[in-house]
Design an enzyme around this catalytic site. Sequence first.
Site, PDB file in Angstrom:
ATOM      1  N   SER A  54       0.834  -1.202   0.000  1.00  0.00           N
ATOM      2  CA  SER A  54       0.000   0.000   0.000  1.00  0.00           C
ATOM      3  C   SER A  54       0.867   1.249   0.000  1.00  0.00           C
ATOM      4  O   SER A  54       0.516   2.257  -0.621  1.00  0.00           O
ATOM      5  CB  SER A  54      -0.958   0.001   1.192  1.00  0.00           C
ATOM      6  N   GLU A  55       2.018   1.204   0.677  1.00  0.00           N
ATOM      7  CA  GLU A  55       2.999   2.287   0.609  1.00  0.00           C
ATOM      8  C   GLU A  55       4.413   1.721   0.640  1.00  0.00           C
ATOM      9  O   GLU A  55       4.684   0.745   1.350  1.00  0.00           O
ATOM     10  CB  GLU A  55       2.840   3.283   1.771  1.00  0.00           C
ATOM     11  N   THR A  56       5.280   2.341  -0.129  1.00  0.00           N
ATOM     12  CA  THR A  56       6.722   2.105  -0.044  1.00  0.00           C
ATOM     13  C   THR A  56       7.374   3.445   0.262  1.00  0.00           C
ATOM     14  O   THR A  56       7.026   4.471  -0.329  1.00  0.00           O
ATOM     15  CB  THR A  56       7.274   1.521  -1.357  1.00  0.00           C
ATOM     16  N   HIS A  83       2.238   4.125   8.879  1.00  0.00           N
ATOM     17  CA  HIS A  83       2.892   2.833   9.095  1.00  0.00           C
ATOM     18  C   HIS A  83       4.235   2.772   8.376  1.00  0.00           C
ATOM     19  O   HIS A  83       5.179   2.146   8.872  1.00  0.00           O
ATOM     20  CB  HIS A  83       1.969   1.679   8.697  1.00  0.00           C
TER      21      HIS A  83
END
Length: 307
Positions: A54-56, A83
């Site tokens: 979902s995020e890097t 996160h």
Amino acid sequence: MPTHELETIPEVTLHVVAAFTRGEDGGNLAGVVLDADGLAETHMQAIAADAGYSETVFVSRLTAAGARLDFFTPTRRIADCGHATVAAFWLLRETGRIRPGKTSKEIQDGVRRIVVTDNEIFMAQREPRYRFQAEWTGVRLTDVLAALGLTPSQLDATFEPLIADAGGPFIMIALRGEADLAGVVPDQAALLAISETLDLTGFYLFAADPASGAGDVTTRMFAPRYGIPEESATGMAAGALGAVLHDIAGRPGPEFRIEQGRHMRPASPSLLKVRLGLSGDGHARDVMTGGAAALRAARQVAAPPSR
């Protein structure tokens, strides 16, 4: 950018870190790339798309004052991510690049405080802001409930749903009990339409006194606007909820333990801790959200050539 520039990028190590773990389990996976100073934005976006989390987050400009963080979903850059922040600073601590203490992150919209402990990472969020239902132009509460498959009788009668923003706007909805929360089956297309109308990050549903005993509330988060049908741990939403619990729901705090992810499929039980600093009139002002993390994997990756 020419194709050959992407093709010649050296490989980097993509660390997969679960943030806001509960013990050794659960948490929300983020990709973390250290030493990202030489990566162009095109490279970062290509790596994030290939990673698929979902995020890097890409970490660069590491100094005694902190680090620059750039966040990408598989499809676009975003300004901040809870996160992924916890994941990045946990990895920096684990690799010996920073020590426990106070530091900071530089992001697109400014600088935020970070507190590193032996076991956890805490991040500062924006001062909370609220939008009440009278300000929901073009959307009614009945529209939101229908999109979530809920009826008015399932709501906690002591709490009026509202939008809270401590780093991203979320509709906050308190449900009557944990069974109501567990049974939510959202209409993702309808939630997306509401998100566009109200310029939302997502929807954060919660119930008090979870049966697990792990937190003060248990939650679920849906963010189809960002390609997230459901997320197991959402730092920005948890910080905003902590402020809502104190300012609106009358729960004094100033610390809250927020469980998330236990009711999603597959389950990924997560624990987020919120600490509030209060203004002179007793309202939540300084929001710090944090938790533990754990390394799940690491692999070499390179930005694929442009298509």
